[in-house]
Each structure stands twice: as structure tokens, then as C-alpha cells.
Design a protein around this motif. Structure first.
Motif, PDB file in Angstrom:
ATOM      1  N   ALA A  60      19.647   9.566  16.757  1.00 55.74           N
ATOM      2  CA  ALA A  60      20.221   9.616  15.408  1.00 55.74           C
ATOM      3  C   ALA A  60      19.255   9.052  14.380  1.00 55.74           C
ATOM      4  CB  ALA A  60      21.542   8.855  15.384  1.00 55.74           C
ATOM      5  N   SER A  61      18.563   7.980  14.706  1.00 50.69           N
ATOM      6  CA  SER A  61      17.589   7.394  13.782  1.00 50.69           C
ATOM      7  C   SER A  61      16.476   8.382  13.467  1.00 50.69           C
ATOM      8  CB  SER A  61      17.004   6.114  14.379  1.00 50.69           C
ATOM      9  OG  SER A  61      18.021   5.154  14.620  1.00 50.69           O
ATOM     10  N   GLU A  62      16.041   9.108  14.473  1.00 54.07           N
ATOM     11  CA  GLU A  62      14.987  10.094  14.247  1.00 54.07           C
ATOM     12  C   GLU A  62      15.456  11.211  13.318  1.00 54.07           C
ATOM     13  OE1 GLU A  62      12.211  13.184  16.870  1.00 54.07           O
ATOM     14  OE2 GLU A  62      13.502  11.709  17.863  1.00 54.07           O
ATOM     15  N   PHE A  63      16.670  11.706  13.536  1.00 56.38           N
ATOM     16  CA  PHE A  63      17.172  12.807  12.721  1.00 56.38           C
ATOM     17  C   PHE A  63      17.435  12.377  11.280  1.00 56.38           C
ATOM     18  CE2 PHE A  63      18.883  14.610  16.887  1.00 56.38           C
ATOM     19  CZ  PHE A  63      17.802  15.456  17.031  1.00 56.38           C
ATOM     20  N   ILE A  64      18.014  11.192  11.099  1.00 53.44           N
ATOM     21  CA  ILE A  64      18.378  10.784   9.740  1.00 53.44           C
ATOM     22  C   ILE A  64      17.137  10.418   8.927  1.00 53.44           C
ATOM     23  CG2 ILE A  64      18.702   8.294  10.087  1.00 53.44           C
ATOM     24  CD1 ILE A  64      21.364   8.620   8.518  1.00 53.44           C
ATOM     25  N   GLU A  65      16.089   9.940   9.584  1.00 53.32           N
ATOM     26  CA  GLU A  65      14.854   9.634   8.865  1.00 53.32           C
ATOM     27  C   GLU A  65      14.052  10.895   8.572  1.00 53.32           C
ATOM     28  OE1 GLU A  65      12.718   6.648  11.000  1.00 53.32           O
ATOM     29  OE2 GLU A  65      14.419   5.249  11.028  1.00 53.32           O
ATOM     30  N   GLU A  66      14.083  11.869   9.480  1.00 55.99           N
ATOM     31  CA  GLU A  66      13.423  13.139   9.201  1.00 55.99           C
ATOM     32  C   GLU A  66      14.097  13.878   8.054  1.00 55.99           C
ATOM     33  OE1 GLU A  66      13.337  15.405  12.758  1.00 55.99           O
ATOM     34  OE2 GLU A  66      11.661  14.282  13.652  1.00 55.99           O
ATOM     35  N   ASP A  67      15.418  13.772   7.971  1.00 61.83           N
ATOM     36  CA  ASP A  67      16.150  14.432   6.886  1.00 61.83           C
ATOM     37  C   ASP A  67      15.892  13.762   5.538  1.00 61.83           C
ATOM     38  OD1 ASP A  67      18.432  16.436   6.229  1.00 61.83           O
ATOM     39  OD2 ASP A  67      19.113  14.531   5.357  1.00 61.83           O
ATOM     40  N   GLY A  68      15.526  12.490   5.547  1.00 66.38           N
ATOM     41  CA  GLY A  68      15.273  11.777   4.299  1.00 66.38           C
ATOM     42  C   GLY A  68      16.500  11.143   3.690  1.00 66.38           C
TER      43      GLY A  68
END
Length: 274
Positions: free
Chosen positions: A144-152
Motif C-alpha cells: 500500500a505504501s508503494e502504491f500511494i506514494e507512486e500515485d502522489g
């Protein structure tokens, strides 16, 4: 001189791999072929050596297939749901398919109460709350951390994972509905997880002083990361190697058997003619 040394270091892994393959072919298969060639001839020894190699590959692939080792494919992981991964408000949970219905009274609830209402709705619809000491919690948190940081939507240090809800993933068919008797449970239901992310209160840092402890912003809207489990293909290369090597092995065994039959027929015909 230094440029040549750098070039040699850069090419060392490729040369090492090439030499390893050449030595493996020459020393292992080549030595067996040479020994057989001195007894049964070059053509037949090549066929026998190739048959033994394919049989060994079939057994090796079968061992990798059973234990999940050796040549492996992609590991299981959490995958994003296109267009529905980052959910920034409660009504979007239903439109994304994470919830079948919205919690009652969520419109008038403050952010703290809203957290409890959403959690109760998840549990009432069959979700399981994952404890923080469960390894599955850490895996979902990292994805989840990876996805939410990639999304900005948020950056590192601006949020904290506060809850993880999990549903689905049951395997079937089970023998007598017993989880331990899962020898034929080759199918599974879709496995989803929802990770709740809480924004943190901005902390002002001062030079020479330790940063203050981050606190959850109770007035900020919580966000959710909706993911589906990708089971990967960990054993796929081993399966391909086992089936492919086994098919070639059986074909070569048939060729050896056919050659033996033709040889016996020719020898018997020659004796009868004489």
C-alpha cells in the motif's frame, strides 16, 4: 591500462556465465558422450546421451515443481486495481466495489467516528481485520505504501497505516470441507485487501533538535488502498521444464526402442537368409 581493467571487470559476469555453460556441456555431457562413443558408436551414443539428459531434466523439473525451488517464476504479490486502487473518501469505497453498502450515518460523523463506522461495515460484510503482529499486515502495508506514494496522494512521512482488512482467497474444492485435505484445491476465490491510511499532523523540524513524534491528524480524511492478490507463477518454469523434458525423453525412448526392434528384425532376417 586502467580502461582495459574496467572493461574486463564489466564483462566478467558475462564471461563467467559463458565459460560455466561451456564447461558444463564439455565436462558433464561431453565426457559421458565420449565414453559411450568408444563402445556403441558416435550416432547411437549421442541419442543415448541426449535421452539421459532429458530424463535428468524431467526429474530435476519435477523436484523443483514439488518443493518450489530452483528455476522460479514471479512470486505472489499484491497488485493494484486499475483506477480503483487509491480511494480518498468513504462513498468511493462502494463505487470501487470494496463495500456493498455504505455505513449508516457516515454523512454526519466526524473523522474519528467515521473510522469506527467504516471498520464495522467491513467486518459486517465478511472482511477480517489483520493484526499488526501478523506477517500479512506488513506485506499489505509495504504494498500500500508503494502504491500511494507512486500515485502522489501522500509522500513518505506524511501518513501512517492504521488498519488492514482482508477478504476472499478461499481455495476449492476441499475434501469433506476440510482445510487440511486440499490435495485437489487448484482453484480459489479472488483475494482482496483494503489498507486504511491516516494522514499525520505536519511536524516542523528545527536544526539541531530531534524531530517531534508524529501524530495522526484526527480531522483529516482517511484514505484507503484497495488491492487484489496476484498469485504469481512461481512453479510455472518448473512445470514447463518437467512437461517439455518428459515429452522429449519419451520421444527419444521410443526412438531407441524402434531402433532396437529394427536391428533385431534385420539380424533375424540376415540369419534366415544365410
Amino acid at each position: 591500462m586502467s580502461n582495459m581493467s574496467l572493461l574486463a571487470i564489466g564483462w566478467e559476469p558475462e564471461l563467467r556465465g559463458l565459460l560455466t555453460v561451456i564447461m558444463g556441456v564439455v565436462v558433464l555431457m561431453g565426457s559421458i558422450y565420449m565414453i559411450l562413443a568408444t563402445n556403441i558408436g558416435s550416432r547411437l551414443s549421442f541419442l543415448v546421451t541426449l535421452t539421459g539428459l532429458m530424463g535428468w531434466m524431467m526429474l530435476m523439473g519435477l523436484t523443483w515443481w514439488i518443493y518450489g525451488i530452483g528455476l522460479k517464476g514471479p512470486e505472489p504479490s499484491w497488485a493494484a486495481i486499475p483506477g480503483q486502487t487509491i480511494i480518498q473518501d468513504v462513498p468511493a469505497l462502494r463505487s470501487a466495489g470494496a463495500l456493498e453498502s455504505l455505513p449508516n450515518g457516515y454523512e454526519d460523523a466526524d473523522p474519528g467516528e467515521l473510522h469506527e463506522l467504516v471498520a464495522e461495515e467491513f467486518l459486517s460484510e465478511g472482511y477480517i481485520r489483520i493484526d499488526q503482529d501478523n506477517p500479512a499486515y506488513g506485506q499489505a502495508q509495504a504494498a500500500a505504501s508503494e502504491f500511494i506514494e507512486e500515485d502522489g496522494a501522500l509522500t513518505a512521512g506524511q501518513y501512517e497505516v492504521t488498519d488492514v482488512f482482508d477478504v476472499g482467497g478461499e481455495r476449492y474444492p476441499l475434501i469433506a470441507n476440510n482445510e487440511s485435505l486440499d490435495f485437489v484445491a487448484f482453484f480459489h476465490t479472488p483475494h482482496y485487501t483494503v489498507v486504511e491510511v491516516s494522514p499525520l499532523v505536519p511536524v516542523r523540524t528545527e536544526p539541531g533538535r530531534a524531530p517531534a513524534t508524529a501524530e495522526i491528524d484526527d480531522e483529516a480524511q482517511k484514505q484507503y488502498v484497495y488491492m487484489v492478490r496476484d498469485l504469481g507463477a512461481k512453479r510455472q518454469p518448473a512445470v514447463v521444464l518437467t512437461i517439455g523434458g518428459g515429452a522429449i525423453f519419451l520421444a527419444l525412448c521410443y526412438l531407441l526402442h524402434r531402433r532396437e526392434r529394427i536391428l533385431k528384425h534385420n539380424l533375424s532376417s540376415a540369419v534366415a537368409t544365410a
